[in-house]
Design a protein around this motif. Structure first.
Motif, mmCIF file in Angstrom:
data_model
loop_
_atom_site.group_PDB
_atom_site.id
_atom_site.type_symbol
_atom_site.label_atom_id
_atom_site.label_comp_id
_atom_site.label_asym_id
_atom_site.label_seq_id
_atom_site.Cartn_x
_atom_site.Cartn_y
_atom_site.Cartn_z
ATOM 1 N N ASP A 115 0.877 -1.166 0.000
ATOM 2 C CA ASP A 115 0.000 0.000 0.000
ATOM 3 C C ASP A 115 0.915 1.217 0.000
ATOM 4 O O ASP A 115 1.796 1.345 0.862
ATOM 5 N N ALA A 116 0.709 2.097 -0.959
ATOM 6 C CA ALA A 116 1.611 3.234 -1.135
ATOM 7 C C ALA A 116 1.722 4.091 0.122
ATOM 8 O O ALA A 116 2.762 4.712 0.359
ATOM 9 N N LYS A 117 0.668 4.125 0.945
ATOM 10 C CA LYS A 117 0.721 5.011 2.113
ATOM 11 C C LYS A 117 1.776 4.568 3.118
ATOM 12 O O LYS A 117 2.355 5.398 3.824
ATOM 13 N N TYR A 118 2.068 3.248 3.197
ATOM 14 C CA TYR A 118 3.091 2.784 4.122
ATOM 15 C C TYR A 118 4.471 3.206 3.641
ATOM 16 O O TYR A 118 5.311 3.667 4.425
ATOM 17 N N LEU A 119 4.704 3.056 2.363
ATOM 18 C CA LEU A 119 5.980 3.481 1.791
ATOM 19 C C LEU A 119 6.134 4.991 1.878
ATOM 20 O O LEU A 119 7.221 5.497 2.204
ATOM 21 N N ASP A 120 5.059 5.718 1.624
ATOM 22 C CA ASP A 120 5.122 7.187 1.693
ATOM 23 C C ASP A 120 5.444 7.657 3.103
ATOM 24 O O ASP A 120 6.219 8.604 3.296
ATOM 25 N N ALA A 121 4.853 7.012 4.107
ATOM 26 C CA ALA A 121 5.108 7.411 5.488
ATOM 27 C C ALA A 121 6.570 7.174 5.854
ATOM 28 O O ALA A 121 7.214 8.012 6.498
ATOM 29 N N ALA A 122 7.116 6.039 5.434
ATOM 30 C CA ALA A 122 8.532 5.763 5.694
ATOM 31 C C ALA A 122 9.415 6.761 4.965
ATOM 32 O O ALA A 122 10.411 7.252 5.511
ATOM 33 N N ARG A 123 9.040 7.087 3.736
ATOM 34 C CA ARG A 123 9.818 8.050 2.949
ATOM 35 C C ARG A 123 9.824 9.419 3.627
ATOM 36 O O ARG A 123 10.860 10.096 3.666
ATOM 37 N N LYS A 124 8.689 9.819 4.166
ATOM 38 C CA LYS A 124 8.612 11.134 4.823
ATOM 39 C C LYS A 124 9.549 11.209 6.028
ATOM 40 O O LYS A 124 10.136 12.263 6.306
ATOM 41 N N ILE A 125 9.697 10.091 6.747
ATOM 42 C CA ILE A 125 10.640 10.074 7.871
ATOM 43 C C ILE A 125 12.063 10.258 7.352
ATOM 44 O O ILE A 125 12.854 11.033 7.906
ATOM 45 N N GLY A 126 12.399 9.551 6.283
ATOM 46 C CA GLY A 126 13.715 9.709 5.690
ATOM 47 C C GLY A 126 13.972 11.130 5.217
ATOM 48 O O GLY A 126 15.069 11.674 5.407
ATOM 49 N N ASP A 127 12.954 11.753 4.618
ATOM 50 C CA ASP A 127 13.095 13.134 4.148
ATOM 51 C C ASP A 127 13.329 14.092 5.317
ATOM 52 O O ASP A 127 14.155 15.011 5.232
ATOM 53 N N LEU A 128 12.601 13.856 6.414
ATOM 54 C CA LEU A 128 12.769 14.714 7.586
ATOM 55 C C LEU A 128 14.170 14.550 8.166
ATOM 56 O O LEU A 128 14.809 15.543 8.572
ATOM 57 N N CYS A 129 14.660 13.332 8.196
ATOM 58 C CA CYS A 129 16.010 13.103 8.700
ATOM 59 C C CYS A 129 17.036 13.797 7.806
ATOM 60 O O CYS A 129 17.975 14.444 8.298
ATOM 61 N N TRP A 130 16.882 13.708 6.502
ATOM 62 C CA TRP A 130 17.803 14.367 5.575
ATOM 63 C C TRP A 130 17.802 15.877 5.782
ATOM 64 O O TRP A 130 18.868 16.506 5.879
ATOM 65 N N THR A 131 16.620 16.458 5.881
ATOM 66 C CA THR A 131 16.519 17.907 6.077
ATOM 67 C C THR A 131 17.159 18.322 7.401
ATOM 68 O O THR A 131 17.856 19.339 7.486
#
Length: 607
Positions: free
Chosen positions: A147-163
Motif C-alpha cells: 500500500d503506497a501510504k506505508y511506503l510514503d510514510a517511511a519516505r517522509k521520515i527519511g526526508d525529515l532526517c535528511w533535512t
C-alpha cells in the motif's frame, strides 16, 4: 522468495509457532495497545522523558508482518494493517512519527553531554532510534501487504532526517548515546529506503550518516573498523548498537559496491567472532564494565558475562547480510549457533516471555513487560525462515539451516522446486532432503557442511561425495522428482577448554619487560553438533563446582525423558557423574532455572 514458501518444523518451528501465538498475537493488537498508544499526539506532546519505548511498535510491525505472511493468519494481518494505518494517520505534516514532545524531537539540537561515560546528550533521546524501527516496520508491512501510504510514510521520515542533518545542521551523533551509535543506526533504515524506492537521496543520507560517524572523535566508525580496532574499542563497544551499525554498513556496501564498507564490516565481525561470543553464539560483555551490554576487552573471559537478547538479533542480522554478500558458510554457521542456543535459550515455551539477559552460567530470568529484548527476540526468530532456504541464483537454491521442514522455490529451468527436509537435527546427525522439481532440469542445490563436522558424508541417491567442512557443497546435476540428498554430520560430544588469565605487564628500570600472571582460572564446556550443553544446580543446590577430569574424560550420550534432546553424562574424578542437557532446555525452561555451561577445572589438571 516469499516467506509463505518456507515451513520450519522441529525446535525452530516450535519457537516460531510460540512466537506467533504468544508475543506477536498478544503484545500489540490495535492502536489502544500500550506500545502503540505512545504515539497518540496528545500523549506524545507531554513526553519529556527521553525514553526508547516507541521502538516496540516498529519491531512488532516488522516481525508480525513476516509472521502474518508466512502463516496466512488473516487476524494478525488485519492487526498489522490496522496498526500501520493508525501510525500513518498520526504522522505529522513534516514527517515526524515518534513519541516525543515537540521541543524534544530529533529536529532540535539537544544539550551536550555532561561528562557521561557514553556520550549521551544531557537530555537523553532515543527519537532517531525509534524512527529507525518505525521505518523498518513500515517498509516490511509494505513488502507483504503493499500500500503506497506505508511506503510514503517511511519516505517522509527519511526526508525529515535528511533535512535535519543538512539544512538543520544537526550532527546525528549528538542525538544518541554511546557516542552517537544509538542514532547512527538510522543508517540501516536509510539504505532500506533506497532499496525500496530506488531514490538516490536516501543513499546520500546513508553516506552522510557514515561521514558524521567518522567525524565524531570518540567513534570514528569507519576508520577504526578499517584499522583493525577491536569491537570493544569502537565507540563504547556497545554490542547491540555496534552490530546494528554494521548491518547498515553492510547494506551500504550492497547498494554502492564500495569495498571499504565491506572490509570494515568483516574486520569487526572477525573481532566479535574471535573474542566476544559465548559458546552459545551470543555477543557478550558486562564484566567490570559500566554497562552490562558493552563488549569487554579482547581476551577477557567470564562464564558470568551477559548476553543481551537484542544483541543476538543484531548479530543474526549481521551474519545474514554477510552470508548474502559473500555466500560464505561461516556466517550461516554463526546464525545456526546463536539461533539454536542463545536465541531460543532466551525464549519461554509460551512465546511471550523472554530473557533480557542470558548467561552461560546463571539463572534464566524472564524480563518485564516493556523491555526491549522481548521484541528483539521476536524479530530474530522471524529472520530465520528466509535464511534457512534462499534462491541465490535463477537456478541455484542454498540450504543454510537444518531442521525438519520444507520449502518451494521458483527456478528458471525446473519451475517450482520443492525441498522436504526429514531429520531430528540438531539432535541427530542424519538429514534427508527430498527434491521434487516441477520438471526434470539441471540446476544447483548448495548445502552447508558445518565447520564442526569434519568427516561428513554427502550422498545423492546413495552415491557418496566428498566436501570440506566449513563450506557449501554445490550439487549441480540433472534433478528429477524423487531424488534425495543424504547428509550425515559427525556429532561427537566434545569438551572445550578456556582460560581466563590476568597478566600484569610493565617495564623494569633497566628497560626489561616485567610480566606477572596474577591469577588464572581454567574452564571446560560441552558441545555436540551445533548445540551447547548445560547442567543445572549441582547436587541440587550448588551454582558451580571445581571439577577434576581424567586424562580423557568420558562423555556418555543417553536418553533424557522429559527433554527433546539427548543428555550427556560427564564422568569425573572424585565425584558422581554430572548430567548435561541442551542449553536451550536445561532446567526445564522455567523462570529462575539455573544453567551451568562452564565448569571450573582444577588448575593442577591443566598444567
Amino acid at each position: 522468495m516469499t516467506v509463505q514458501q518456507v515451513r520450519l518444523q522441529g525446535i525452530l518451528g516450535q519457537a516460531l509457532a510460540a512466537n506467533h501465538a504468544g508475543r506477536l498475537s498478544r503484545f500489540i493488537t490495535d492502536e489502544k495497545s500500550p506500545a502503540v498508544a505512545l504515539f497518540a499526539p496528545a500523549r506524545a506532546a507531554q513526553n519529556h522523558e527521553g525514553d526508547w519505548y516507541g521502538e516496540h511498535a516498529g519491531k512488532w510491525l516488522y516481525a508480525a508482518s513476516k509472521a502474518a505472511a508466512r502463516t496466512g493468519d488473516v487476524t494478525l494481518a488485519a492487526n498489522v494493517r490496522g496498526v500501520a494505518d493508525y501510525l500513518v494517520s498520526v504522522q505529522q505534516l513534516d514527517g515526524y512519527l515518534g513519541t516525543y514532545a515537540p521541543e524534544r524531537r530529533f529536529m532540535h539540537a539537544q544539550p551536550p553531554p555532561q561528562r557521561t561515560w557514553d556520550g549521551a546528550p544531557s537530555r537523553r533521546t532515543w527519537d532517531i532510534w525509534t524512527h529507525s524501527y518505525v521505518v523498518l516496520g513500515l517498509l516490511e508491512v509494505h513488502k507483504h501487504f503493499p500500500d503506497a501510504k506505508y511506503l510514503d510514510a517511511a519516505r517522509k521520515i527519511g526526508d525529515l532526517c535528511w533535512t535535519t542533518l543538512t539544512d538543520g545542521g544537526i550532527d546525528i551523533t549528538r542525538l544518541g548515546n554511546h557516542h552517537g551509535m544509538s542514532a547512527t543506526v538510522f543508517l540501516d533504515a536509510a539504505v532500506e529506503l533506497h532499496f525500496a524506492t530506488g531514490e538516490r537521496k536516501y543513499l546520500d543520507l546513508a553516506q552522510l550518516i557514515v561521514e558524521q560517524a567518522e567525524r565524531r572523535p570518540e567513534l570514528n566508525l569507519l576508520t577504526r573498523a578499517l584499522g583493525g580496532a577491536d569491537a570493544s574499542d569502537i565507540g563504547t563497544g556497545k554490542a547491540y548498537q555496534l552490530a546494528w551499525n554494521l548491518v547498515g554498513l553492510a547494506k551500504l556496501h550492497r547498494a554502492t559496491g564500495e569495498a571499504r564498507y565491506l572490509e570494515a564490516v568483516i574486520n569487526v565481525w572477525e573481532s566479535i567472532r574471535s573474542h566476544h561470543l559465548t559458546e552459545g553464539g551470543g555477543p557478550w560483555g558486562g564484566v567490570a564494565q559500566r554497562s552490562r551490554e558493552v563488549f569487554n576487552s579482547a581476551g577477557v573471559f567470564s562464564p558470568y558475562g551477559y548476553v543481551e537478547t537484542c544483541s543476538v538479533l543484531a548479530w543474526i542480522q549481521l551474519n545474514r547480510e554477510l552470508l548474502t554478500i559473500t555466500g560464505a558458510a561461516k556466517y550461516a554457521d554463526e546464525i545456526e549457533r546463536s539461533a539454536y542456543n542463545d536465541l531460543i535459550g532466551a525464549q519461554a515455551p509460551d512465546g511471550e516471555d523472554w530473557n533480557y539477559y542470558s548467561f552461560p552460567n546463571g539463572a534464566r530470568v524472564f524480563t518485564t513487560y516493556w523491555r526491549c529484548c522481548k521484541s528483539s527476540g521476536a524479530m530474530a526468530l522471524e529472520e530465520l525462515p528466509e535464511i534457512a532456504y534462499r534462491l541465490t541464483g535463477e537456478d541455484e537454491i542454498t540450504v543454510s539451516l537444518y531442521g525438519p521442514g520444507e520449502v518451494s522455490l521458483p527456478t528458471s529451468s525446473a519451475g517450482v522446486v520443492k525441498l522436504q527436509q526429514s531429520t531430528r537435527y540438531p539432535f541427530d546427525a542424519a538429514i534427508r532432503i527430498r527434491v521434487a522439481p516441477s520438471r526434470a532440469a539441471r540446476f544447483t542445490i548448495r548445502v552447508r557442511i558445518p565447520a564442526w563436522s569434519a568427516g561428513s558424508d554427502v550422498a545423492i541417491n546413495g552415491a557418496g561425495l566428498q566436501h570440506a567442512a566449513g563450506s557449501f557443497a554445490a550439487l549441480e546435476r540433472q534433478w528429477q522428482a524423487g531424488d534425495e540428498i543424504a547428509l550425515t554430520f559427525p556429532m561427537t560430544a566434545r569438551l572445550h577448554r578456556k582460560s581466563n588469565r590476568n597478566v600484569q605487564e610493565s617495564v623494569a628500570p633497566d628497560g626489561s619487560p616485567v610480566r606477572q600472571q596474577v591469577m588464572r582460572y581454567d574452564y571446560a564446556a560441552i558441545t555436540r553438533g551445533p548445540l551447547v550443553y548445560a547442567t543445572d544446580l549441582i547436587d541440587g543446590f550448588k551454582m558451580e563446582e571445581t571439577v577434576r577430569f581424567a586424562e580423557q574424560p568420558t562423555l556418555e550420550l543417553l536418553d533424557a525423558p522429559g527433554y527433546e534432546g539427548p543428555a550427556i553424562r560427564l564422568h569425573l574424578d572424585g565425584r558422581a557423574p554430572l548430567t548435561f542437557h541442551p542449553y536451550y532446555e536445561a532446567g526445564g525452561r522455567k523462570d529462575g532455572a539455573w544453567r551451568l555451561t562452564w565448569m571450573q577445572v582444577a588448575e593442577k589438571e591443566t598444567e
